[in-house]
Design a protein around this motif. Structure first.
Motif, PDB file in Angstrom:
ATOM      1  N   ASP A  61      88.080  88.456 112.700  1.00 39.27           N
ATOM      2  CA  ASP A  61      88.121  89.475 113.745  1.00 39.27           C
ATOM      3  C   ASP A  61      87.148  90.604 113.434  1.00 39.27           C
ATOM      4  O   ASP A  61      86.419  91.085 114.308  1.00 39.27           O
ATOM      5  N   ARG A  62      87.089  91.050 112.163  1.00 40.50           N
ATOM      6  CA  ARG A  62      86.150  92.108 111.777  1.00 40.50           C
ATOM      7  C   ARG A  62      84.704  91.637 111.934  1.00 40.50           C
ATOM      8  O   ARG A  62      83.831  92.411 112.375  1.00 40.50           O
ATOM      9  N   ARG A  92      83.489  89.380 113.986  1.00 46.16           N
ATOM     10  CA  ARG A  92      83.089  89.282 115.395  1.00 46.16           C
ATOM     11  C   ARG A  92      82.904  90.669 116.007  1.00 46.16           C
ATOM     12  O   ARG A  92      82.118  90.824 116.944  1.00 46.16           O
ATOM     13  N   ARG A  93      83.603  91.661 115.498  1.00 46.65           N
ATOM     14  CA  ARG A  93      83.384  93.029 115.986  1.00 46.65           C
ATOM     15  C   ARG A  93      82.024  93.575 115.546  1.00 46.65           C
ATOM     16  O   ARG A  93      81.422  94.395 116.241  1.00 46.65           O
ATOM     17  N   HIS A 148      90.724  98.551 107.699  1.00 42.92           N
ATOM     18  CA  HIS A 148      91.822  97.889 108.396  1.00 42.92           C
ATOM     19  C   HIS A 148      92.955  97.479 107.449  1.00 42.92           C
ATOM     20  O   HIS A 148      94.132  97.532 107.823  1.00 42.92           O
TER      21      HIS A 148
END
Length: 447
Positions: free
Chosen positions: A363-364, A366-367, A412
């Motif tokens: 997720d990180r 792709r951000r 995060h």
């Protein structure tokens, strides 16, 4: 304009040139003697106008003071007073005693005039010095301005070949051609490809010819400008097709000076990563300042990526996910760009112990993904792995990306990236070596 400025500077230097010292002395003596002589001629009984309404001979030191300043006013006054003293002693003037008041008055107002002139001369010199300083700074500013302007113009001309422009060109390429209708090299995709080449190469007269089963097509499927049909035996066209590389008159003219008979300025073959030729871009005219190796390199790179996108649309789905196939496809192109054009590309692999860590880091990633980055999950589940391809990124860019990713993960989870995943990196080079590197973590063949 430059001649006019030179004439002004010459006139100003001529006007500001002071009179020589000998001329000042001669003029002071002559003018003072002239006034005394005129007084003796006009009024022999009282040549200094001691009993008159106005002492006219006193104009001599006044004029010398206004013209040459305090010192020559003093000299002229002393000459005049010396002549008055001699006349008084010889009895040539109608007075019973020496006229001290007259002498002092003449001396005072002549010296005041000289001091007035000296004061304003000093003020003018200060202003001239200030003006010269400003003129020098203005000339420096003008030179720097034109140097900056020339540098800016050259920078604009070279911008088409810079890495940032290449990144933007590839990003726009994938955005626009991905939405084209139909498979293969169609008139719509050819038109989009030609427009992109025009945008980054400033092509003026050009066309795209497809390659069919029978060879080069007779008619182009997209053209710009007043493009006329090509001769099938054009040497630049034949050389580009035979060598499968960009060919221009820059290299062909030197090698085949006597035999070169072409209508083309340049020919760019559309060759995919597996050396399949699908078309040729024929260029007849483009701006001279764009016809340089940096721009030609950019056009060759764009043509290769265009061919890859066309071929990708034709390919039937292979093993693995769509994301993995796209990753392998882009990786082969990155290897080819590195080998042919020296463009850097980086690979990063992350392996995890469980799916929770995998999902969090993915997720990180792709951000943080940029326009050309390709992220995929490795096909094997043992171990669980992620791979990211960073086109046009050298080792410093790779380290900077990992630092940004580590900062995002820490923010995060309050844990460093190294505690969540095993990190492996390498620069893209040969396809076989990259394939072996990926296969060591469950990768499959890239070819």
């Amino acid at each position: 304009m430059n001649d006019f400025q030179a004439q002004q500077e010459e006139a100003a230097s001529f006007e500001s040139t002071p009179a020589p010292t000998w001329l000042r002395w001669v003029e002071t003596v002559v003018v003072t003697s002239l006034f005394v002589g005129l007084g003796a001629w006009n009024r022999p009984e009282d040549p200094f106008y001691l009993n008159g309404s106005f002492p006219w001979p006193a104009l001599a030191p006044l004029l010398m003071g206004l013209r040459y300043g305090f010192f020559f006013a003093l000299v002229s006054s002393l000459i005049l007073l010396g002549a008055l003293g001699i006349s008084y002693r010889e009895g040539w003037v109608p007075v019973t005693g020496f006229p001290y008041v007259w002498a002092i008055g003449v001396l005072i107002f002549s010296l005041l005039a000289g001091e007035f002139r000296d004061y304003w001369e000093r003020q003018i010199e200060k202003l001239e010095a200030s003006n010269r300083y400003r003129q020098v700074r203005l000339e420096e500013f003008t030179r720097n301005f034109y140097l900056l302007k020339v540098s800016h113009d050259r920078l604009e001309q070279q911008l088409a070949g810079s890495s940032s422009s290449l990144r933007e060109a590839l990003r726009r390429l994938y955005q626009e051609i991905a939405h084209a209708q139909g498979d293969g090299l169609t008139p719509e995709t050819a038109e989009l490809m030609l427009q992109l080449l025009i945008r980054y190469g400033q092509l003026q007269i050009a066309a795209i010819y497809p390659i069919t089963d029978h060879g080069l097509a007779e008619k182009p499927i997209a053209r710009i400008g007043a493009f006329e049909d090509l001769r099938s035996d054009d040497p630049i066209l034949l050389h580009a097709i035979g060598e499968k590389t960009l060919v221009s008159v820059q290299n062909e003219y030197l090698q085949n000076l006597n035999d070169l008979n072409t209508d083309l300025l340049m020919a760019i073959p559309l060759i995919d990563s597996h050396q399949s030729l699908i078309g040729v871009v024929a260029v007849k005219a483009m701006p001279f300042f764009n016809f340089q190796p940096r721009t030609l390199r950019l056009l060759a790179i764009l043509a290769g990526h265009m061919a890859d996108m066309i071929q990708e649309q034709r390919q039937s789905p292979g093993p693995g996910s769509e994301e993995w196939r796209q990753f392998c496809f882009q990786l082969v192109r990155a290897c080819r760009d590195t080998r042919q054009h020296g463009l850097p590309a980086s690979l990063i692999k992350l392996t995890f112990d469980n799916r929770q860590q995998f999902a969090l880091v993915e997720d990180r990633m792709r951000r943080l993904r940029r326009g050309l980055d390709v992220i995929t999950e490795l096909p094997s589940d043992d171990p669980i792995g992620l791979a990211i391809l960073l086109p046009l990124t050298d080792e410093l860019g790779q380290a900077a990306y990992l630092q940004r990713l580590d900062d995002a993960v820490r923010e995060h989870t309050e844990q460093p990236l190294a505690q969540l995943a095993n990190i492996s990196t390498r620069m893209v080079d040969e396809v076989q070596e990259v394939q072996a590197w990926l296969s060591g973590h469950g990768g499959t063949s890239l070819s």
